[in-house]
Design a protein around this motif. Structure first.
Motif, short mmCIF file in Angstrom:
data_model
loop_
_atom_site.label_atom_id
_atom_site.label_comp_id
_atom_site.label_asym_id
_atom_site.label_seq_id
_atom_site.Cartn_x
_atom_site.Cartn_y
_atom_site.Cartn_z
N SER A 29 0.80 -1.22 0.00
CA SER A 29 0.00 0.00 0.00
C SER A 29 0.83 1.27 0.00
O SER A 29 0.39 2.30 -0.51
CB SER A 29 -0.95 0.02 1.19
N VAL A 30 2.04 1.22 0.57
CA VAL A 30 2.90 2.40 0.65
C VAL A 30 4.31 1.99 0.26
O VAL A 30 4.86 1.04 0.81
CB VAL A 30 2.93 2.99 2.08
N LYS A 31 4.90 2.72 -0.68
CA LYS A 31 6.27 2.44 -1.07
C LYS A 31 7.07 3.75 -1.04
O LYS A 31 6.70 4.72 -1.70
CB LYS A 31 6.34 1.82 -2.46
N ILE A 32 8.14 3.76 -0.28
CA ILE A 32 9.04 4.91 -0.27
C ILE A 32 9.95 4.75 -1.48
O ILE A 32 10.75 3.81 -1.54
CB ILE A 32 9.86 4.99 1.03
N ILE A 33 9.83 5.64 -2.43
CA ILE A 33 10.61 5.51 -3.65
C ILE A 33 11.86 6.38 -3.65
O ILE A 33 12.78 6.13 -4.41
CB ILE A 33 9.77 5.79 -4.91
N ARG A 57 20.73 14.21 -2.75
CA ARG A 57 21.24 15.19 -1.78
C ARG A 57 20.31 16.41 -1.70
O ARG A 57 20.28 17.10 -0.70
CB ARG A 57 22.66 15.64 -2.15
N ASP A 58 19.57 16.65 -2.78
CA ASP A 58 18.75 17.86 -2.87
C ASP A 58 17.31 17.49 -3.25
O ASP A 58 17.10 16.79 -4.25
CB ASP A 58 19.35 18.80 -3.91
N ALA A 59 16.36 17.96 -2.48
CA ALA A 59 14.94 17.64 -2.72
C ALA A 59 14.45 18.19 -4.05
O ALA A 59 13.59 17.59 -4.70
CB ALA A 59 14.08 18.18 -1.58
N SER A 65 13.64 15.03 -11.01
CA SER A 65 14.01 13.75 -11.59
C SER A 65 12.84 12.77 -11.65
O SER A 65 12.64 12.08 -12.65
CB SER A 65 15.15 13.14 -10.78
N LEU A 66 12.07 12.72 -10.58
CA LEU A 66 11.00 11.73 -10.50
C LEU A 66 9.66 12.24 -11.01
O LEU A 66 8.72 11.46 -11.18
CB LEU A 66 10.86 11.23 -9.06
N GLU A 67 9.58 13.53 -11.22
CA GLU A 67 8.37 14.17 -11.72
C GLU A 67 7.13 13.66 -11.03
O GLU A 67 7.03 13.72 -9.82
CB GLU A 67 8.30 14.04 -13.24
N ASP A 68 6.18 13.12 -11.78
CA ASP A 68 4.92 12.73 -11.15
C ASP A 68 4.90 11.26 -10.70
O ASP A 68 3.85 10.71 -10.43
CB ASP A 68 3.73 13.05 -12.04
N GLN A 92 5.71 24.80 -12.35
CA GLN A 92 6.40 24.98 -13.63
C GLN A 92 6.34 23.73 -14.50
O GLN A 92 6.28 23.82 -15.72
CB GLN A 92 7.86 25.37 -13.39
N SER A 93 6.34 22.56 -13.88
CA SER A 93 6.32 21.31 -14.65
C SER A 93 4.90 20.87 -15.00
O SER A 93 4.71 19.93 -15.76
CB SER A 93 7.02 20.20 -13.87
N GLY A 94 3.91 21.53 -14.41
CA GLY A 94 2.53 21.15 -14.66
C GLY A 94 2.12 19.89 -13.90
O GLY A 94 1.10 19.29 -14.20
#
Length: 122
Positions: A29-33, A57-59, A65-68, A92-94
């Motif tokens: 049900s929950v996956k930390i990606i 290192r940076d949020a 990188s992971l977008e949606d 900005q990425s929509g």
């Protein structure tokens, strides 16, 4: 069953405890990606890497990188400027899918996950 893909920004006192609690939730049900933390030498970063969780290192880089692919991003850095920048990246990425969860909502979720078994880290 629907699975929620989670990312955590900030693995300090609060974020590391959050990581631990979420790792205890069913992976169905929950996956930390992904996690983001500038201090790579933290034990929580080591644990995330050992569990095969993507590390940044940076949020901001993580979100770009992971977008949606991220459904829920727990923003636990305590950095208001970073929080604003993360919202700007979404705009900005929509990206209308990813939800950024601030610490007060994280506190509520923490309470539900641990069901009073341990106190919220401060």
């Amino acid at each position: 069953m629907r699975r929620v893909n989670v990312a955590i920004a900030g693995l300090g006192r609060v974020g590391s405890q959050f990581l631990e609690a979420l790792l205890g939730v069913s992976a169905d049900s929950v996956k930390i990606i992904a996690v983001a933390e500038p201090k790579e030498n933290l034990e929580s970063v080591k644990i995330a890497k050992e569990r095969g969780i993507a590390y940044y290192r940076d949020a901001r880089d993580m979100l770009r990188s992971l977008e949606d692919a991220i459904d829920v991003l727990f923003e636990l850095t305590g950095d208001a400027v970073l929080r604003t920048e993360l919202h700007e990246i979404l705009s900005q990425s929509g990206n209308r899918k990813t939800v950024i969860v601030p610490e007060p909502v994280a506190f509520l979720i923490w309470s539900l996950i641990v069901q009073g078994k341990c106190e919220y880290p401060r």
